[in-house]
Write an enzyme that holds these catalytic residues in place. Structure first.
Site, PDB file in Angstrom:
ATOM      1  N   GLN A 171       0.718  -1.226   0.049  1.00 42.71           N
ATOM      2  CA  GLN A 171       0.008  -0.094  -0.042  1.00 42.71           C
ATOM      3  C   GLN A 171       0.698   1.333   0.063  1.00 42.71           C
ATOM      4  OE1 GLN A 171      -2.704   0.262   3.446  1.00 42.71           O
ATOM      5  NE2 GLN A 171      -1.017  -0.960   4.787  1.00 42.71           N
ATOM      6  N   HIS A 193      -2.807   0.281  -3.816  1.00 42.32           N
ATOM      7  CA  HIS A 193      -3.593   0.675  -3.045  1.00 42.32           C
ATOM      8  C   HIS A 193      -4.217   2.083  -3.087  1.00 42.32           C
ATOM      9  CE1 HIS A 193      -5.528   2.099   0.819  1.00 42.32           C
ATOM     10  NE2 HIS A 193      -5.911   0.851   0.952  1.00 42.32           N
ATOM     11  N   ASP A 236      -7.986   1.001  -3.699  1.00 47.79           N
ATOM     12  CA  ASP A 236      -8.985   1.252  -2.526  1.00 47.79           C
ATOM     13  C   ASP A 236      -9.431   2.685  -2.616  1.00 47.79           C
ATOM     14  OD1 ASP A 236     -10.578   1.132  -0.417  1.00 47.79           O
ATOM     15  OD2 ASP A 236      -9.087   0.546   0.955  1.00 47.79           O
ATOM     16  N   GLU A 271     -11.516  -1.836  -4.631  1.00 47.28           N
ATOM     17  CA  GLU A 271     -11.914  -2.095  -3.357  1.00 47.28           C
ATOM     18  C   GLU A 271     -12.884  -0.902  -2.732  1.00 47.28           C
ATOM     19  OE1 GLU A 271      -9.953  -2.709   1.234  1.00 47.28           O
ATOM     20  OE2 GLU A 271      -8.639  -3.212  -0.629  1.00 47.28           O
ATOM     21  N   ASP A 305     -14.783  -4.294   2.034  1.00 50.49           N
ATOM     22  CA  ASP A 305     -13.742  -4.107   3.197  1.00 50.49           C
ATOM     23  C   ASP A 305     -14.671  -3.642   4.310  1.00 50.49           C
ATOM     24  OD1 ASP A 305     -12.288  -3.094   5.141  1.00 50.49           O
ATOM     25  OD2 ASP A 305     -10.977  -1.666   3.839  1.00 50.49           O
ATOM     26  N   GLN A 327     -11.657  -8.690   1.952  1.00 53.66           N
ATOM     27  CA  GLN A 327     -10.664  -8.225   2.774  1.00 53.66           C
ATOM     28  C   GLN A 327     -10.857  -8.818   4.241  1.00 53.66           C
ATOM     29  OE1 GLN A 327      -7.545  -5.097   4.973  1.00 53.66           O
ATOM     30  NE2 GLN A 327      -9.130  -4.169   3.415  1.00 53.66           N
ATOM     31  N   LYS A 329      -9.953  -8.388   7.590  1.00 47.80           N
ATOM     32  CA  LYS A 329      -9.148  -7.273   8.155  1.00 47.80           C
ATOM     33  C   LYS A 329      -8.779  -7.710   9.633  1.00 47.80           C
ATOM     34  CE  LYS A 329      -9.538  -2.207   7.552  1.00 47.80           C
ATOM     35  NZ  LYS A 329      -9.140  -2.035   6.278  1.00 47.80           N
TER      36      LYS A 329
END
Length: 417
Positions: A171, A193, A236, A271, A305, A327, A329
């Site tokens: 990222q 990312h 994302d 994302e 996410d 994702q 997390k």
């Protein structure tokens, strides 16, 4: 097995950011943000990240440890409030340490399930506490049986498939140009990312700034990456596409189709295209969007996410056919056995299992995540912690390669090319 339990207060690999305030237009001021925090518990829009390292002295003199940490955007997307280390350390002394010292240690999985059931004033322990303590539980079993954490997980869940390197996703943070170059030079599997968390400054009100960025990224991969390097482009967008296109499914699908053409021949994942502020609405909208993309023959993967905050949430997204990849997390799911079971559930249902987490974790939680990814053969793992690329990538990559070589030496079915 356990002789003593104690802890130390530490830093995490990044910062806590008030996502709601940033989306509302908090202005960057150097590395800080100007503006009033909008999420409960925050004293500033950006503030230092914290951690707690939990350590156990074992009877044979070994020391096991794990780190309690929470995500950068704590308090957003239905997640637990800001993690304040000194306040929550009291729960370790009051509830967790007596549990660890007095409980009969039967198996990693059972200990983690019991950890999930512990209560303080009628409430579950903060997910960050459960996350770190489950790491030390896993490390304790690994040290006791003189095995890697990967082996302990595989034994517990009777996993016998071959073990190979898991693709790593790096990222960029806000340095999306310089850090993308770093990723390309190191031939990262999935990138960058890009942190597209504001419509006006990063996406564009018709998505034009992301279009420009992806065109640049594709050219940089060609220039710096050399032949036979085909990374996945994973962006994302923190719900900003939904805001820019006023939640019009047809317009969003058309826009994603444009992005796919720009990125070709590289695979594109998006994302969090929308954030509907509730799990039910999020699932409903993503299901419609994914169906629309299929109708149009657009092969952009939708990654969930926000609002995937538990194993049950993940199952609900998958059952509704709302996503191509989840994702997982890790700090949000609490005890890492939940992340293990989430990866396995994704794989059983042919949904991409992205073992993620946060830039705001620690070196230790990243190392433990590597063992979860290897044992379960997740589809990708986040390079963490931090936003500098090199540090998090080094921690995750080196732990992975060391473990693969150890397992191969032990005679396990390993592919470490």
């Amino acid at each position: 097995m356990i002789k003593d339990a104690f802890y130390s207060i530490g830093l995490s690999g990044f910062y806590f950011d008030d996502q709601r305030a940033i989306k509302a237009g908090a202005k960057e001021d150097g590395f800080a943000y100007r503006g009033v925090p909008l999420t409960s518990g925050y004293e500033a829009v950006r503030q230092k990240g914290e951690s707690i390292s939990v350590m156990l002295f074992l009877d044979d003199g070994q020391i096991a440890f794990g780190d309690c940490a929470a995500i950068q955007y704590s308090g957003a997307g239905g997640r637990e409030p800001l993690f304040k280390a000194r306040d929550l350390a009291k729960d370790l002394e009051k509830v967790v340490f007596p549990f660890l010292m007095n409980e009969k240690w039967s198996s990693f999985r059972e200990m983690c399930q019991k950890l999930e059931d512990l209560r303080v004033n009628g409430k579950k322990l903060h997910t960050a506490i459960r996350y770190g303590v489950s790491q030390v539980i896993l490390d304790t079993f690994a040290k006791y049986y003189k095995k890697t954490m990967t082996e302990i997980i595989r034994d517990e869940y009777s996993l016998n498939f071959e073990i190979k390197k898991v693709p790593i996703f790096a990222q960029s943070g806000d340095e999306r140009y310089i850090n993308a170059d770093k990723m390309i030079l190191k031939r990262v599997d999935v990138l960058p990312h890009a942190l597209i968390n504001n419509v006006e400054t990063k996406l564009g009100w018709r998505g034009e700034k992301l279009i420009e960025y992806l065109g640049w990224l594709k050219e940089r991969v060609r220039i710096l990456g050399g032949d036979n390097y085909y990374p996945v482009f994973h962006i994302d967008v923190y719900g900003t596409i939904g805001i820019a296109f006023q939640y019009n499914v047809d317009e969003i699908a058309e826009y994603l189709g444009r992005l796919e053409k720009i990125c070709y021949p590289y695979k594109l994942r998006i994302e969090g295209p929308v954030d509907m502020e509730s799990k039910e609405l999020q699932i409903e909208f993503l299901s419609k969007l994914r169906k629309k993309l299929k109708e149009k023959g657009i092969k952009v993967d939708i990654v969930a996410d926000e609002w995937c905050n538990s194993l049950n949430d993940i199952k609900d997204f998958i059952k509704a056919e709302a996503v191509d990849m989840i994702q997982i997390k890790t700090p949000v799911l609490g005890s890492i056995h939940n992340s293990i079971e989430a990866v396995l559930y994704c794989k059983e249902n042919n949904i991409g299992a992205y073992l993620g987490g946060s830039c705001n974790e620690t070196d230790r939680s990243a190392q433990v995540s590597v063992h979860v990814a290897l044992a379960t053969q997740a589809d990708q793992i986040l390079a963490k912690p931090g936003m500098g690329v090199d540090e998090g990538l080094m921690i995750v990559y080196n732990e992975m390669m060391r473990t693969l070589r150890i397992l191969k030496r032990k005679g396990l079915n390993v592919i470490d090319d």
